[in-house]
Design a protein around this motif. Structure first.
Motif, PDB file in Angstrom:
ATOM      1  N   ALA A 176      -7.597  19.054   7.557  1.00 46.30           N
ATOM      2  CA  ALA A 176      -8.615  18.001   7.619  1.00 46.30           C
ATOM      3  C   ALA A 176      -8.303  16.874   6.623  1.00 46.30           C
ATOM      4  CB  ALA A 176      -9.991  18.591   7.321  1.00 46.30           C
ATOM      5  N   ASP A 177      -7.845  17.224   5.453  1.00 50.01           N
ATOM      6  CA  ASP A 177      -7.478  16.239   4.429  1.00 50.01           C
ATOM      7  C   ASP A 177      -6.208  16.733   3.751  1.00 50.01           C
ATOM      8  OD1 ASP A 177      -7.619  13.982   2.863  1.00 50.01           O
ATOM      9  OD2 ASP A 177      -9.237  14.709   1.591  1.00 50.01           O
ATOM     10  N   PHE A 236      -9.605   4.328   4.422  1.00 48.95           N
ATOM     11  CA  PHE A 236      -9.072   5.649   4.753  1.00 48.95           C
ATOM     12  C   PHE A 236      -8.067   5.578   5.896  1.00 48.95           C
ATOM     13  CE2 PHE A 236      -9.091   9.738   6.917  1.00 48.95           C
ATOM     14  CZ  PHE A 236      -8.919  10.613   5.861  1.00 48.95           C
ATOM     15  N   ALA A 237      -8.410   4.850   6.963  1.00 49.28           N
ATOM     16  CA  ALA A 237      -7.505   4.759   8.128  1.00 49.28           C
ATOM     17  C   ALA A 237      -6.167   4.131   7.741  1.00 49.28           C
ATOM     18  CB  ALA A 237      -8.159   3.971   9.252  1.00 49.28           C
ATOM     19  N   GLU A 238      -6.195   3.144   6.876  1.00 50.59           N
ATOM     20  CA  GLU A 238      -4.958   2.501   6.433  1.00 50.59           C
ATOM     21  C   GLU A 238      -4.110   3.466   5.616  1.00 50.59           C
ATOM     22  OE1 GLU A 238      -3.529  -1.152   3.546  1.00 50.59           O
ATOM     23  OE2 GLU A 238      -5.534  -1.257   4.428  1.00 50.59           O
ATOM     24  N   VAL A 239      -4.751   4.214   4.730  1.00 46.37           N
ATOM     25  CA  VAL A 239      -4.022   5.193   3.915  1.00 46.37           C
ATOM     26  C   VAL A 239      -3.431   6.278   4.809  1.00 46.37           C
ATOM     27  CG1 VAL A 239      -4.297   7.001   2.154  1.00 46.37           C
ATOM     28  CG2 VAL A 239      -5.302   4.729   1.798  1.00 46.37           C
ATOM     29  N   ALA A 240      -4.189   6.747   5.788  1.00 48.63           N
ATOM     30  CA  ALA A 240      -3.689   7.772   6.710  1.00 48.63           C
ATOM     31  C   ALA A 240      -2.459   7.259   7.460  1.00 48.63           C
ATOM     32  CB  ALA A 240      -4.780   8.178   7.693  1.00 48.63           C
ATOM     33  N   THR A 283      -4.560  14.157  -1.943  1.00 50.66           N
ATOM     34  CA  THR A 283      -5.037  14.147  -0.561  1.00 50.66           C
ATOM     35  C   THR A 283      -5.254  12.698  -0.126  1.00 50.66           C
ATOM     36  OG1 THR A 283      -7.372  14.204  -1.197  1.00 50.66           O
ATOM     37  CG2 THR A 283      -6.253  16.343  -0.911  1.00 50.66           C
ATOM     38  N   ARG A 284      -5.469  12.517   1.178  1.00 55.04           N
ATOM     39  CA  ARG A 284      -5.749  11.162   1.675  1.00 55.04           C
ATOM     40  C   ARG A 284      -7.022  10.608   1.056  1.00 55.04           C
ATOM     41  NH1 ARG A 284      -4.222  12.068   7.890  1.00 55.04           N
ATOM     42  NH2 ARG A 284      -5.873  13.564   7.634  1.00 55.04           N
ATOM     43  N   THR A 285      -8.022  11.454   0.885  1.00 54.25           N
ATOM     44  CA  THR A 285      -9.274  10.996   0.272  1.00 54.25           C
ATOM     45  C   THR A 285      -9.033  10.513  -1.149  1.00 54.25           C
ATOM     46  OG1 THR A 285     -10.550  12.523   1.649  1.00 54.25           O
ATOM     47  CG2 THR A 285     -11.629  11.676  -0.331  1.00 54.25           C
ATOM     48  N   GLN A 286      -8.260  11.272  -1.915  1.00 59.63           N
ATOM     49  CA  GLN A 286      -7.952  10.868  -3.285  1.00 59.63           C
ATOM     50  C   GLN A 286      -7.143   9.571  -3.301  1.00 59.63           C
ATOM     51  OE1 GLN A 286      -5.971  14.505  -4.308  1.00 59.63           O
ATOM     52  NE2 GLN A 286      -7.733  15.293  -5.454  1.00 59.63           N
ATOM     53  N   LEU A 287      -6.195   9.449  -2.387  1.00 62.31           N
ATOM     54  CA  LEU A 287      -5.365   8.246  -2.314  1.00 62.31           C
ATOM     55  C   LEU A 287      -6.192   7.032  -1.888  1.00 62.31           C
ATOM     56  CD1 LEU A 287      -2.210   9.815  -0.678  1.00 62.31           C
ATOM     57  CD2 LEU A 287      -2.401   8.945  -3.021  1.00 62.31           C
ATOM     58  N   THR A 338       0.839  -1.199   0.000  1.00 57.82           N
ATOM     59  CA  THR A 338       0.000   0.000   0.000  1.00 57.82           C
ATOM     60  C   THR A 338       0.876   1.253   0.000  1.00 57.82           C
ATOM     61  OG1 THR A 338      -1.770  -1.172   1.155  1.00 57.82           O
ATOM     62  CG2 THR A 338      -1.850   1.243   1.194  1.00 57.82           C
ATOM     63  N   ARG A 339       1.971   1.229   0.745  1.00 57.97           N
ATOM     64  CA  ARG A 339       2.877   2.381   0.753  1.00 57.97           C
ATOM     65  C   ARG A 339       3.509   2.581  -0.614  1.00 57.97           C
ATOM     66  NH1 ARG A 339       5.917   1.212   6.441  1.00 57.97           N
ATOM     67  NH2 ARG A 339       4.050   1.364   7.701  1.00 57.97           N
TER      68      ARG A 339
END
Length: 73
Positions: A66-67, A39-43, A27-31, A13-14
């Protein structure tokens, strides 16, 4: 490549996140959408990549956003 960066990229994932950010800042949302991961994993992985120096917060963003927007280091 320094050892810390190699360890950061060990997780698939990284590696995918880094591949996506190399194309353009995201952004995290886009990723989350592009990587197909929760989302939590990407963050979590974005924080790890920032700590290893592989990516950074874009100038228009920061860790308190926020993002946050990420770009390659």
């Amino acid at each position: 490549m320094p050892t810390q960066e190699m360890r950061a990229l060990w997780h698939p994932t990284r590696a995918r996140i880094l591949e996506l950010i190399k194309t353009s800042p995201a952004t995290r949302t886009q990723l989350t959408t592009a990587a197909g991961a929760p989302f939590a994993e990407v963050a979590y992985h974005c924080r790890s990549l920032c700590q290893s120096g592989c990516i950074r917060y874009a100038h228009s963003s920061g860790p308190d956003a926020a993002d946050p927007l990420y770009e390659t280091a």
